[in-house]
Motif scaffolding. Structure first.
Motif, PDB file in Angstrom:
ATOM      1  N   ARG A   1      15.522 -15.783  -1.137  1.00  0.00           N
ATOM      2  CA  ARG A   1      14.091 -15.369  -0.788  1.00  0.00           C
ATOM      3  C   ARG A   1      14.407 -13.969  -0.087  1.00  0.00           C
ATOM      4  NH1 ARG A   1      11.024 -20.136   1.970  1.00  0.00           N
ATOM      5  NH2 ARG A   1      13.207 -20.935   2.208  1.00  0.00           N
ATOM      6  N   ILE A   2      14.927 -13.967   1.086  1.00  0.00           N
ATOM      7  CA  ILE A   2      15.131 -12.620   1.731  1.00  0.00           C
ATOM      8  C   ILE A   2      15.725 -11.443   0.813  1.00  0.00           C
ATOM      9  CG2 ILE A   2      16.288 -11.396   3.568  1.00  0.00           C
ATOM     10  CD1 ILE A   2      16.305 -13.924   5.173  1.00  0.00           C
ATOM     11  N   SER A   3      16.586 -11.648   0.133  1.00  0.00           N
ATOM     12  CA  SER A   3      17.252 -10.690  -1.117  1.00  0.00           C
ATOM     13  C   SER A   3      16.089 -10.210  -1.986  1.00  0.00           C
ATOM     14  CB  SER A   3      18.476 -11.454  -1.590  1.00  0.00           C
ATOM     15  OG  SER A   3      19.596 -11.596  -0.667  1.00  0.00           O
ATOM     16  N   THR A   4      15.483 -11.320  -2.407  1.00  0.00           N
ATOM     17  CA  THR A   4      14.574 -11.170  -3.422  1.00  0.00           C
ATOM     18  C   THR A   4      13.370 -10.168  -2.962  1.00  0.00           C
ATOM     19  OG1 THR A   4      14.850 -13.307  -4.402  1.00  0.00           O
ATOM     20  CG2 THR A   4      12.987 -12.225  -5.175  1.00  0.00           C
ATOM     21  N   VAL A   5      12.946 -10.541  -1.701  1.00  0.00           N
ATOM     22  CA  VAL A   5      11.826  -9.696  -1.118  1.00  0.00           C
ATOM     23  C   VAL A   5      12.444  -8.087  -0.937  1.00  0.00           C
ATOM     24  CG1 VAL A   5      10.875  -9.119   1.198  1.00  0.00           C
ATOM     25  CG2 VAL A   5      10.826 -11.446   0.179  1.00  0.00           C
ATOM     26  N   PHE A   6      13.883  -7.981  -0.658  1.00  0.00           N
ATOM     27  CA  PHE A   6      14.081  -6.605  -0.617  1.00  0.00           C
ATOM     28  C   PHE A   6      14.334  -6.137  -1.722  1.00  0.00           C
ATOM     29  CE2 PHE A   6      17.444  -3.688   0.621  1.00  0.00           C
ATOM     30  CZ  PHE A   6      16.815  -3.287   1.745  1.00  0.00           C
TER      31      PHE A   6
ATOM     32  N   VAL B   1      10.680  -4.168  -0.982  1.00  0.00           N
ATOM     33  CA  VAL B   1      11.021  -3.354   0.078  1.00  0.00           C
ATOM     34  C   VAL B   1      11.652  -2.042  -0.776  1.00  0.00           C
ATOM     35  CG1 VAL B   1      12.478  -2.480   1.970  1.00  0.00           C
ATOM     36  CG2 VAL B   1      11.376  -4.822   1.917  1.00  0.00           C
ATOM     37  N   ILE B   2      12.565  -2.227  -1.555  1.00  0.00           N
ATOM     38  CA  ILE B   2      13.130  -1.090  -2.599  1.00  0.00           C
ATOM     39  C   ILE B   2      12.170  -0.336  -3.373  1.00  0.00           C
ATOM     40  CG2 ILE B   2      14.652  -0.380  -4.480  1.00  0.00           C
ATOM     41  CD1 ILE B   2      16.632  -2.861  -3.898  1.00  0.00           C
ATOM     42  N   PRO B   3      10.999  -0.749  -3.961  1.00  0.00           N
ATOM     43  CA  PRO B   3      10.160   0.017  -4.446  1.00  0.00           C
ATOM     44  C   PRO B   3       9.397   0.845  -3.501  1.00  0.00           C
ATOM     45  CG  PRO B   3       9.975  -2.097  -5.291  1.00  0.00           C
ATOM     46  CD  PRO B   3      10.880  -2.231  -4.278  1.00  0.00           C
ATOM     47  N   MET B   4       9.033   0.396  -2.167  1.00  0.00           N
ATOM     48  CA  MET B   4       8.713   1.194  -1.165  1.00  0.00           C
ATOM     49  C   MET B   4       9.584   2.548  -0.788  1.00  0.00           C
ATOM     50  SD  MET B   4       7.449   0.322   2.559  1.00  0.00           S
ATOM     51  CE  MET B   4       9.317   0.142   3.287  1.00  0.00           C
ATOM     52  N   LEU B   5      11.081   2.014  -0.751  1.00  0.00           N
ATOM     53  CA  LEU B   5      11.862   2.961  -0.193  1.00  0.00           C
ATOM     54  C   LEU B   5      12.218   4.198  -1.172  1.00  0.00           C
ATOM     55  CD1 LEU B   5      14.562   0.541   1.567  1.00  0.00           C
ATOM     56  CD2 LEU B   5      12.772   1.780   2.676  1.00  0.00           C
ATOM     57  N   ASN B   6      12.125   3.991  -2.530  1.00  0.00           N
ATOM     58  CA  ASN B   6      12.515   5.091  -3.292  1.00  0.00           C
ATOM     59  C   ASN B   6      11.738   6.131  -3.141  1.00  0.00           C
ATOM     60  OD1 ASN B   6      14.899   3.640  -4.482  1.00  0.00           O
ATOM     61  ND2 ASN B   6      13.753   2.751  -6.138  1.00  0.00           N
ATOM     62  N   PRO B   7      10.285   6.255  -3.022  1.00  0.00           N
ATOM     63  CA  PRO B   7       9.868   7.471  -2.868  1.00  0.00           C
ATOM     64  C   PRO B   7      10.129   8.157  -1.757  1.00  0.00           C
ATOM     65  CG  PRO B   7       8.498   5.876  -3.577  1.00  0.00           C
ATOM     66  CD  PRO B   7       9.495   5.131  -3.120  1.00  0.00           C
TER      67      PRO B   7
ATOM     68  N   ILE C   1       0.958  -1.020   0.192  1.00  0.00           N
ATOM     69  CA  ILE C   1      -0.070   0.141  -0.039  1.00  0.00           C
ATOM     70  C   ILE C   1       0.934   1.269   0.016  1.00  0.00           C
ATOM     71  CG2 ILE C   1      -1.633   1.307   1.309  1.00  0.00           C
ATOM     72  CD1 ILE C   1      -2.973  -1.367   2.276  1.00  0.00           C
ATOM     73  N   ILE C   2       1.888   1.276   0.700  1.00  0.00           N
ATOM     74  CA  ILE C   2       3.087   2.363   0.876  1.00  0.00           C
ATOM     75  C   ILE C   2       3.529   2.600  -0.509  1.00  0.00           C
ATOM     76  CG2 ILE C   2       4.647   3.286   1.900  1.00  0.00           C
ATOM     77  CD1 ILE C   2       4.124   1.791   4.628  1.00  0.00           C
ATOM     78  N   THR C   3       4.007   1.292  -1.037  1.00  0.00           N
ATOM     79  CA  THR C   3       4.627   1.531  -2.272  1.00  0.00           C
ATOM     80  C   THR C   3       3.801   2.196  -3.705  1.00  0.00           C
ATOM     81  OG1 THR C   3       5.869  -0.447  -1.722  1.00  0.00           O
ATOM     82  CG2 THR C   3       5.715  -0.048  -4.011  1.00  0.00           C
ATOM     83  N   VAL C   4       2.407   1.653  -3.831  1.00  0.00           N
ATOM     84  CA  VAL C   4       1.379   2.256  -4.489  1.00  0.00           C
ATOM     85  C   VAL C   4       1.321   3.661  -4.328  1.00  0.00           C
ATOM     86  CG1 VAL C   4      -0.903   2.183  -5.296  1.00  0.00           C
ATOM     87  CG2 VAL C   4       0.485  -0.234  -4.932  1.00  0.00           C
ATOM     88  N   VAL C   5       0.974   4.001  -2.969  1.00  0.00           N
ATOM     89  CA  VAL C   5       0.672   5.475  -2.539  1.00  0.00           C
ATOM     90  C   VAL C   5       1.867   6.270  -2.956  1.00  0.00           C
ATOM     91  CG1 VAL C   5       0.114   7.043  -0.972  1.00  0.00           C
ATOM     92  CG2 VAL C   5      -1.182   4.768  -1.045  1.00  0.00           C
ATOM     93  N   GLY C   6       3.022   5.756  -2.546  1.00  0.00           N
ATOM     94  CA  GLY C   6       4.328   6.618  -2.660  1.00  0.00           C
ATOM     95  C   GLY C   6       4.680   6.997  -3.960  1.00  0.00           C
ATOM     96  N   ASN C   7       4.631   5.715  -5.135  1.00  0.00           N
ATOM     97  CA  ASN C   7       5.098   5.946  -6.437  1.00  0.00           C
ATOM     98  C   ASN C   7       4.106   6.525  -7.047  1.00  0.00           C
ATOM     99  OD1 ASN C   7       7.945   4.660  -6.573  1.00  0.00           O
ATOM    100  ND2 ASN C   7       6.730   3.032  -5.382  1.00  0.00           N
ATOM    101  N   LEU C   8       2.922   6.240  -7.159  1.00  0.00           N
ATOM    102  CA  LEU C   8       1.934   7.142  -7.893  1.00  0.00           C
ATOM    103  C   LEU C   8       1.769   8.499  -7.338  1.00  0.00           C
ATOM    104  CD1 LEU C   8      -0.869   4.441  -8.303  1.00  0.00           C
ATOM    105  CD2 LEU C   8       0.916   4.963  -9.905  1.00  0.00           C
ATOM    106  N   GLY C   9       1.887   8.763  -6.139  1.00  0.00           N
ATOM    107  CA  GLY C   9       1.785   9.826  -5.806  1.00  0.00           C
ATOM    108  C   GLY C   9       3.050  10.897  -6.035  1.00  0.00           C
ATOM    109  N   MET C  10       4.069  10.483  -6.272  1.00  0.00           N
ATOM    110  CA  MET C  10       5.256  10.856  -6.690  1.00  0.00           C
ATOM    111  C   MET C  10       5.248  11.308  -8.084  1.00  0.00           C
ATOM    112  SD  MET C  10       8.720  12.088  -6.122  1.00  0.00           S
ATOM    113  CE  MET C  10       9.242  11.296  -4.511  1.00  0.00           C
TER     114      MET C  10
END
Length: 315
Positions: free
Chosen positions: A273-278, A282-288, A37-46
């Motif tokens: 798996r952990i690296s793939t999750v990251f 996670v990274i698409p959420m962090l970038n915005p 949710i944070i990823t979608v809102v953050g990136n579309l918001g950006m």
């Protein structure tokens, strides 16, 4: 029946996901749902903020809007399926959807790597050749650069996907990951994977190190230029404009290097798996967050949209 026909009609992959941790299924579902949710809102918001604020109609924000688009796309390609397999018993995915998912992921990841390189070049021109910036980073050239980024992403995808669909698989296959990640899929192939893995390793390393060389070279010249500045405030301003991009580059390329360019990293599928999750979740959420928290223009636009007091964003 030919291999292609069998792949399309009979081959089934079972996504293991995190099923070996049954007590964590619901907590992980809630965690990844919040992240998505944070990823979608953050990136579309950006993207929206960049479009509605004329002050942000510059090459740097043009590239940043495409970065947000790519982050949104490959997070949306992966996370909904991850959420699904965390709460349902049926973790299966047939061959065509598996290849389609992998195809979109590769396009986005390769394009993002080259986009980060273009953004480094943009910072190089802005700091090292500011008088020529408007000419060098013209709208036409920016569009050409982005066309090249997406084109190479598609070319790389064609090579990677062909090396995947050319493999033979048994009827049912256990994928030790939560999406159709290349190494996990290849590991269950019944074909000789030496040539396929060699092609993947060479192209993955080329994409990674070619982009890294350009990024590091750009920042080498940037740092030399900054150190030559007489003004302390000028040096601080130059460093601050690069800090967000350097943070994003370090996180993205560090994860990719570990996951795909170091064969020994695949000795533990949990680490994979952990690296793939990251890098996919996670990274698409962090970038915005990385690119907005230190940016006064973006924060000012957010404040105006939300009609909040200036003091809320200060500090």
């Amino acid at each position: 029946m030919g291999n292609a026909d069998r792949n399309e009609s009979d081959v089934i992959f079972i996504l293991l996901g995190f099923s070996d941790y049954p007590d964590l299924q619901i907590p992980l579902f809630l965690l990844f749902l919040v992240i998505y949710i944070i990823t979608v809102v953050g990136n579309l918001g950006m993207i929206m903020i960049i479009r509605i604020n004329p002050k942000l109609h510059t090459p740097m924000y043009f590239f940043l809007s495409h970065l947000s688009f790519l982050d949104f796309c490959y997070s949306t390609t992966i996370t909904p399926k991850l959420l699904q397999i965390l709460v349902v018993e049926d973790r299966s995915i047939s061959f065509p959807p598996c290849v389609t998912q992998y195809c979109f992921v590769v396009i986005c990841v390769v394009a993002e790597g080259f986009l980060l390189t273009v953004m480094a070049y943009d910072r190089f021109v802005a700091i090292c050749n500011p008088l020529l910036y408007i000419i060098v980073m013209s709208q036409k050239r920016c569009i050409m650069m982005m066309t090249g980024v997406y084109t190479w992403g598609i070319i790389s995808t064609i090579i990677f996907v062909y090396s995947l669909v050319a493999r033979s698989f048994a009827g049912t296959n256990i994928i030790n990951n939560f999406f159709c990640e290349y190494s996990a899929v290849i590991s269950v192939s019944i074909s000789d994977n030496y040539v396929t893995e060699t092609i993947f390793f060479i192209l993955a390393n080329f994409n990674t190190f070619f982009t890294l060389i350009i990024v590091l070279t750009s920042y080498l010249f940037i740092f030399i230029t900054i150190l030559k500045m007489n003004s302390a405030s000028g040096r601080y301003k130059a460093f601050s404009t690069c800090a967000s991009h350097l943070t994003g580059v370090s996180i993205f390329f560090g994860t990719i290097l570990f996951l795909y360019c170091m064969p020994s990293s695949k000795s533990s599928w949990l680490l994979v798996r952990i690296s793939t999750v990251f890098y996919t979740v996670v990274i698409p959420m962090l970038n915005p967050l990385i690119y907005s928290l230190r940016n006064k223009d973006v924060k000012e636009t957010i404040r105006k949209l939300m009609q909040l007091p200036v003091g809320l964003f200060n500090g």
